[in-house]
Design an enzyme around this catalytic site. Structure first.
Site: not given
Ligand code: NAI
Length: 468
Positions: A34, A38, A182, A186, A239, A274, A314, A323, A447
């Site tokens: 690693e 950490t 996005g 996240i 954007v 993403g 990933d 994860a 319940h």
């Molecule tokens: P995401 O793939 O979930 O969402 C990205 C969003 O950005 C999508 O809605 C997409 O349509 C949009 N997008 C893409 N290009 C764009 C543009 N040019 N302008 C505006 N919108 C645009 O990716 P995110 O949120 O960055 O997360 C990354 C990875 O991390 C994901 O695979 C997710 O599964 C993982 N993650 C999981 C979490 C959880 O399990 N709770 C929490 C945070 C992340």
């Protein structure tokens, strides 16, 4: 030090360290490399764990401010101490990363500190922080190097005003105006955090709906809920540029349909469009095959195109970037290397968005089933009709169960609920055992619990819910 291993795992994220532990349980002499100070990878250091800490603290702050009064809990001076909230988050991260160190020690895994690269087919070279290189022989190598945030063409994340999730987890003060690009996992989790702490948040999403990949019903309902919470959205919007002016960002965006242009000035821009696989130069040099999205191609046994080099998490071209998916792959690949039949069921990987309420799903969405021409029936049950949700003032959301039209086998479940992230485990287990909706409907649920809504949704598949 020992320099001949059965297995060297590169990366100590949830995929890598779990793989190393399972491998030692199976008797393999294992090392885990690693480069970060950490352990625990993105998840523990700058992902799942710190974001959930802030989600939890900010939700409590919000409730103390806006909701406690209604419950007869009165306080006149609720104040935010952001640096203390951040300290608490950092402490949680430290405890958990130390926990991984302890687990490596306990399992007698050799922890190699530095950047690992595959210098030859069975050799991993580790470069430590002073630049010193040491090579180790490895019968097997597992790549678990994870992913890194992506940006948009022409937009450079400077880490100060234009930030990725990493920096958005550690703002020193609450941005007055925050633009989030996005509307995915996240984007929505961090919008929730900063909105609750006082930011004016605008989410710009390229598509005409948020959380692509989730069931459309869920996405529509969730959108309404977040709007009600005061998060602003610009859907179907692109954007086109960001300019830094003094300590602010000026964001230009255009509606995809109407071509209407807008310009908004803000304090911070979070780019959450993403993540991309973290592919080292060694992988390119060795010629390990990648797919067209630059993810490592693996077969069912997680083997890359080079023998005895495996990859998980990933960094590979399989399953969602989550994860828990990486953890399961870590276990499976260790078992495969040890000669057992490791396996991951990609049809049953739950996904959760830890907002308030939470959003969770497992299996297929209605849209996917339509696309695949599979005939199905749907049962839905709203939390408005669930007694526990009602007494807790958590009536937003619903459970949606989709079952095969003929066999009644559960094909997918989606839900929005205060407890969705925990409740989805029942459905994952049900699907793993090939349960029918009737099996769930006939299972006694305690319940009063939110889980009764799952039973009711299962009964609704057969059009016989009791409380709705
Ligand atoms: P995401 O793939 O979930 O969402 C990205 C969003 O950005 C999508 O809605 C997409 O349509 C949009 N997008 C893409 N290009 C764009 C543009 N040019 N302008 C505006 N919108 C645009 O990716 P995110 O949120 O960055 O997360 C990354 C990875 O991390 C994901 O695979 C997710 O599964 C993982 N993650 C999981 C979490 C959880 O399990 N709770 C929490 C945070 C992340």
């Amino acid at each position: 030090m020992e320099n001949n291993f059965d297995l060297v795992v590169i990366g100590a994220g949830p995929g890598g360290y779990v793989c190393a532990i399972r491998a030692t349980q199976l008797g393999l002499k294992t090392a885990c490399v690693e480069s970060n100070k950490t352990l625990g990878g993105t998840c523990l250091n700058v992902g799942c764990i710190p974001s959930k800490s802030l989600l939890s603290s900010s939700e409590k702050y919000h409730k103390a401010q806006k909701e406690f009064n209604n419950l007869g809990i009165e306080s006149s001076s609720i104040k935010l101490n952001l640096s203390k909230m951040m300290d608490n988050k950092d402490k949680s991260v430290l405890t958990l990363t130390k926990g991984v160190e302890y687990l490596l020690r306990k399992n007698k895994i050799v922890h190699l500190k530095g950047k690992g690269s595959i210098s030859a087919k069975n050799t991993v070279t580790v470069t430590d922080h002073s630049g010193k290189k040491v090579s180790y022989k490895a019968k097997n190598i597992v790549i678990g190097t994870g992913s890194v945030p992506t940006s948009l063409p022409g937009i450079k994340i400077d880490g100060k005003i234009i930030v990725s999730s990493t920096e958005a987890l550690s703002f020193k003060k609450v941005p007055k105006k925050l633009i989030v690009i996005g509307g995915g996992y996240i984007g929505l989790e961090l919008s929730s955090v900063w909105k609750r702490l006082g930011s004016d948040v605008i989410v710009i999403e390229f598509l005409d709906h948020i959380i692509p990949g989730m069931d459309k019903d869920i996405s529509t309902e969730f959108f309404k809920i977040l709007n009600k919470q005061g998060i602003h959205f610009k859907l179907d919007t692109k954007v086109t540029g960001i300019n830094l002016v003094k300590n602010k960002a000026v964001v230009d965006f255009t509606n995809n349909k109407s071509a209407k242009r807008e310009r908004v000035e803000c304090d911070k821009v979070l780019v959450a469009v993403g993540r991309k696989s973290n592919i080292g130069e060694d992988i390119i040099k060795l010629g390990i095959k990648l797919d067209n999205q630059k993810k490592i191609q693996v077969n069912k046994k997680f083997e890359t195109s080079i023998k005895n080099i495996y990859a998980i998490g990933d960094v590979i071209n399989k399953g969602p970037m989550l994860a828990h998916k990486a953890e399961d792959e870590g276990i499976a690949v260790a078992e495969i290397i040890a000669g057992q039949a490791g396996h991951v069921n990609y049809n049953v990987i739950p996904a959760v968005i830890y907002t308030s309420p939470e959003v969770a799903m497992v299996g297929k969405t209605e849209e996917q089933l339509k696309k695949e021409n599979i005939k199905y029936k749907v049962g839905k049950f709203p939390f408005l009709a669930n007694s526990r949700a009602k007494i807790n003032s958590e009536t937003e959301g619903f459970v949606k169960i989709i079952a095969d039209e003929k066999t009644d086998k559960v094909l997918g479940v989606s839900m929005i609920s205060a407890m969705a992230g925990t409740m989805i485990a029942e459905l994952a287990l049900a699907m793993e055992f090939g349960a029918s909706a009737e099996d769930i409907a006939r299972t006694c649920h305690a319940h009063p619990t939110h889980s009764e809504a799952v039973k009711e949704a299962a009964m609704a598949v057969d059009k016989r819910p009791i409380h709705f």
